[in-house]
Each structure stands twice: as structure tokens, then as C-alpha cells.
Design a protein around this motif. Structure first.
Motif, PDB file in Angstrom:
ATOM      1  N   LYS A 125       0.840  -1.204   0.000  1.00 37.91           N
ATOM      2  CA  LYS A 125       0.000   0.000   0.000  1.00 37.91           C
ATOM      3  C   LYS A 125       0.875   1.254   0.000  1.00 37.91           C
ATOM      4  O   LYS A 125       0.607   2.213  -0.742  1.00 37.91           O
ATOM      5  N   TYR A 126       1.924   1.243   0.808  1.00 41.40           N
ATOM      6  CA  TYR A 126       2.825   2.397   0.866  1.00 41.40           C
ATOM      7  C   TYR A 126       3.522   2.619  -0.474  1.00 41.40           C
ATOM      8  O   TYR A 126       3.622   3.752  -0.954  1.00 41.40           O
ATOM      9  N   LYS A 127       4.001   1.531  -1.090  1.00 39.17           N
ATOM     10  CA  LYS A 127       4.688   1.644  -2.385  1.00 39.17           C
ATOM     11  C   LYS A 127       3.746   2.177  -3.454  1.00 39.17           C
ATOM     12  O   LYS A 127       4.131   3.001  -4.289  1.00 39.17           O
ATOM     13  N   LEU A 128       2.484   1.699  -3.451  1.00 34.03           N
ATOM     14  CA  LEU A 128       1.512   2.154  -4.439  1.00 34.03           C
ATOM     15  C   LEU A 128       1.202   3.634  -4.246  1.00 34.03           C
ATOM     16  O   LEU A 128       1.111   4.389  -5.229  1.00 34.03           O
ATOM     17  N   GLU A 129       1.043   4.057  -2.988  1.00 37.47           N
ATOM     18  CA  GLU A 129       0.773   5.474  -2.719  1.00 37.47           C
ATOM     19  C   GLU A 129       1.945   6.344  -3.154  1.00 37.47           C
ATOM     20  O   GLU A 129       1.755   7.439  -3.702  1.00 37.47           O
ATOM     21  N   ALA A 130       3.172   5.855  -2.923  1.00 34.37           N
ATOM     22  CA  ALA A 130       4.365   6.598  -3.343  1.00 34.37           C
ATOM     23  C   ALA A 130       4.429   6.687  -4.862  1.00 34.37           C
ATOM     24  O   ALA A 130       4.769   7.737  -5.426  1.00 34.37           O
ATOM     25  N   LEU A 131       4.095   5.572  -5.537  1.00 28.72           N
ATOM     26  CA  LEU A 131       4.083   5.566  -6.998  1.00 28.72           C
ATOM     27  C   LEU A 131       3.073   6.577  -7.536  1.00 28.72           C
ATOM     28  O   LEU A 131       3.391   7.369  -8.436  1.00 28.72           O
ATOM     29  N   GLU A 132       1.854   6.546  -7.005  1.00 33.31           N
ATOM     30  CA  GLU A 132       0.815   7.472  -7.467  1.00 33.31           C
ATOM     31  C   GLU A 132       1.240   8.911  -7.242  1.00 33.31           C
ATOM     32  O   GLU A 132       0.943   9.788  -8.062  1.00 33.31           O
ATOM     33  N   SER A 133       1.941   9.176  -6.149  1.00 36.54           N
ATOM     34  CA  SER A 133       2.418  10.529  -5.860  1.00 36.54           C
ATOM     35  C   SER A 133       3.454  10.978  -6.887  1.00 36.54           C
ATOM     36  O   SER A 133       3.395  12.109  -7.401  1.00 36.54           O
ATOM     37  N   VAL A 134       4.411  10.083  -7.202  1.00 37.38           N
ATOM     38  CA  VAL A 134       5.438  10.424  -8.193  1.00 37.38           C
ATOM     39  C   VAL A 134       4.817  10.641  -9.569  1.00 37.38           C
ATOM     40  O   VAL A 134       5.174  11.576 -10.286  1.00 37.38           O
ATOM     41  N   LEU A 135       3.881   9.750  -9.961  1.00 40.62           N
ATOM     42  CA  LEU A 135       3.209   9.911 -11.248  1.00 40.62           C
ATOM     43  C   LEU A 135       2.461  11.238 -11.307  1.00 40.62           C
ATOM     44  O   LEU A 135       2.495  11.949 -12.326  1.00 40.62           O
ATOM     45  N   ALA A 136       1.766  11.582 -10.212  1.00 42.44           N
ATOM     46  CA  ALA A 136       1.002  12.829 -10.174  1.00 42.44           C
ATOM     47  C   ALA A 136       1.920  14.043 -10.345  1.00 42.44           C
ATOM     48  O   ALA A 136       1.548  15.026 -11.004  1.00 42.44           O
ATOM     49  N   GLU A 137       3.109  13.960  -9.764  1.00 46.19           N
ATOM     50  CA  GLU A 137       4.073  15.058  -9.916  1.00 46.19           C
ATOM     51  C   GLU A 137       4.489  15.248 -11.367  1.00 46.19           C
ATOM     52  O   GLU A 137       4.916  16.334 -11.762  1.00 46.19           O
ATOM     53  N   ASN A 138       4.348  14.166 -12.160  1.00 45.00           N
ATOM     54  CA  ASN A 138       4.684  14.238 -13.579  1.00 45.00           C
ATOM     55  C   ASN A 138       3.440  14.337 -14.464  1.00 45.00           C
ATOM     56  O   ASN A 138       3.505  14.097 -15.668  1.00 45.00           O
ATOM     57  N   GLY A 139       2.310  14.677 -13.855  1.00 42.94           N
ATOM     58  CA  GLY A 139       1.082  14.906 -14.616  1.00 42.94           C
ATOM     59  C   GLY A 139       0.398  13.652 -15.112  1.00 42.94           C
ATOM     60  O   GLY A 139      -0.353  13.698 -16.088  1.00 42.94           O
ATOM     61  N   ILE A 140       0.636  12.509 -14.445  1.00 48.56           N
ATOM     62  CA  ILE A 140       0.054  11.237 -14.891  1.00 48.56           C
ATOM     63  C   ILE A 140      -0.802  10.649 -13.781  1.00 48.56           C
ATOM     64  O   ILE A 140      -0.388  10.599 -12.617  1.00 48.56           O
ATOM     65  N   VAL A 141      -1.988  10.210 -14.166  1.00 48.63           N
ATOM     66  CA  VAL A 141      -2.909   9.577 -13.218  1.00 48.63           C
ATOM     67  C   VAL A 141      -2.921   8.071 -13.458  1.00 48.63           C
ATOM     68  O   VAL A 141      -2.979   7.628 -14.611  1.00 48.63           O
TER      69      VAL A 141
END
Length: 279
Positions: free
Chosen positions: A37-53
């Protein structure tokens, strides 16, 4: 202490040990879930910083398919081709190319899996849905279907169908077959098929997980200046690599579907793969 008391004591002791072991297993499972869960949340955060959902419908795969080596079997090849064009002899043209001439068609087959087949009869008239006609033809060829669709830019009067092959239910992204129709019948079948016989299966234990693969994908699109805003789907399949004529290796790859296209990441190397066919 009598025997019955000793027996009851041992049973109680074993029950306590089992409860303790179950507690450890459940605790480890809970820790793994929290880590994922932590890794997925971190991934979503990094993607969001690059404009990707990352779409909410995406389920990240966990089981990597095994690497499979296939080889050509001329007897099986002949039997499959003959099922479609009628009984025929195999003529060796050299360079591991074989020519088949049957009562209802002709075919050239290469050791790489590439082939061209021309139907000269009217066994497949265009009096039904093109997809149903192609499904009937490919069933005789003994090729497993992962996906089959009408080509959107084809002329309505002469439809074109594109098929992605599969092996044991897993798609092979660079093994595609094209079905060309005339105005009244199926005419040409061509493309890349998986070879005939499974020779070996190899499992790896060091594959990257889905989060690591998506981070590699992000780095790739940044370096290649590729723009996308959403990851729609993530799945695992195969990429067919021809090591020698008459032999190929199905290597696992990640297919990442975005709002601007599909991209393929090698599960072993983490590097992008390009599809070397144009349909």
C-alpha cells in the motif's frame, strides 16, 4: 503422570505452537499489505508530480509468466496449413522457407514464424461478420487468439482484421496476424505466428515488481519526451525473440496502456521493447 495426561499436554502444546505460527504468518501478511500500500501510494504521488494519473480500474499484476522456448515442427506446420488449404506437400525453397500448395490455397512459411497464405477458393465468403470468418480460419491453423479486431482505417468494402496471438492464454504482443478480404471473400492471411512445439520452460526469481516497472516506464517516457496523462491498463504478456531460424523465445513483458498509446517494458531487463511489425 499417566499416559493420557502426557498425551493431552502434548496436544495442548502443539495447539499453542500452531496459534503462535498463525500469528506470525498473519502479522507478516499484514506487513506485506502495508508495504504494498505504501509503495503504491508513493508511486501514485510520483506519477502525479509528472502529470500522470493511475486509473482506479488498474489492477497491477503480481504473477510473472515463465519464459518459454519454442521450436518449429514441420509435421505440425504442414498439418495446420493443410487443414486450411487442403492436403499439400512441403517444398523446401531454401533459407528455412517452405512452400505449400493445396487445393484451396498456397502458403510460404519461414523458420522465424512469419508466413503468407493466399486462399484461391471461396470457402470463406464474406457473407458473415469478418471476425467470425477469421476465427473459423485461424482455428484450423491451430493458433491461439489473444485479441482480434477490425482495422479502423480499412475500406468498408474490403475489411481488414488484425489478430494478436497467444500462448497458453498469454498474449504475444509482437506476434500479429493480418486477414485481408476482397469485396466478397477472405483472400490473404499473413503475419507472425508462434512456433509449434514447447521445448523448455524457465522461471526467474529476480523480476522487478509492478511499481519498479512503472517507475522505469516513467523514466523512459521522460527521456523520450513522450506525453501522456493517464495509465489506463497494465498487464503482462510475451515478446517473441527469434534466437535462430526455427527457434524462438517467449520472454515476459509488461504492456502499459496509456491515453496516448501502448508501451512495452521487458520484465527481465526493465528496458522498453518495440513491436517490429506493421499491420
Amino acid at each position: 503422570m499417566d499416559k493420557s495426561k502426557i498425551k493431552n499436554f502434548i496436544i495442548l502444546l502443539l495447539a499453542i505452537v500452531n496459534i503462535f505460527l498463525l500469528f506470525i504468518v498473519l502479522k507478516n501478511a499484514a506487513n506485506e499489505r502495508e508495504t504494498e500500500k505504501y509503495k503504491l501510494e508513493a508511486l501514485e504521488s510520483v506519477l502525479a508530480e509528472n502529470g500522470i494519473v493511475l486509473s482506479k480500474n488498474v489492477e497491477l499484476p503480481k504473477k510473472i509468466p515463465t519464459e518459454i522456448t519454442l521450436s518449429r515442427n514441420l509435421m505440425r506446420e504442414k498439418r495446420k496449413i493443410s487443414a486450411l488449404i487442403g492436403s499439400s506437400d512441403a517444398q523446401d525453397l531454401g533459407g528455412n522457407i517452405f512452400y505449400y500448395n493445396g487445393s484451396t490455397g498456397q502458403a510460404n512459411c519461414r523458420g522465424t514464424g512469419e508466413f503468407e497464405l493466399m486462399l484461391t477458393g471461396s470457402e470463406y465468403p464474406l457473407d458473415d461478420e469478418p471476425l467470425k470468418i477469421c476465427q473459423s480460419a485461424v482455428k484450423k491453423l491451430g493458433i491461439e487468439v489473444a485479441d482480434m479486431r477490425l482495422k479502423s482505417d480499412a475500406d468498408d468494402s474490403a475489411p481488414v482484421v488484425i489478430m494478436t496471438c497467444a500462448w497458453n492464454g498469454t498474449p504475444i504482443y509482437n506476434a500479429a496476424i493480418r486477414f485481408d478480404f476482397t469485396i466478397d471473400r477472405l483472400f490473404i492471411i499473413s503475419g507472425m505466428r508462434p512456433l509449434d512445439t514447447e521445448v523448455s520452460v524457465r522461471e526467474y526469481e529476480s523480476y522487478s515488481d509492478s511499481v519498479t516497472v512503472l517507475m522505469s516506464f516513467l523514466e523512459y517516457i521522460r527521456q523520450a519526451n513522450i506525453v501522456c496523462s493517464e495509465i489506463i491498463n497494465v498487464e503482462l504478456g510475451y515478446y517473441s525473440s527469434v534466437s535462430a531460424s526455427g527457434s524462438c523465445v517467449l520472454r515476459p513483458v509488461w504492456c502499459i496502456e496509456t491515453d496516448t498509446g501502448e508501451y512495452y517494458i521487458n520484465a527481465q531487463t526493465g528496458r522498453p521493447e518495440g513491436l517490429d511489425y506493421s499491420m
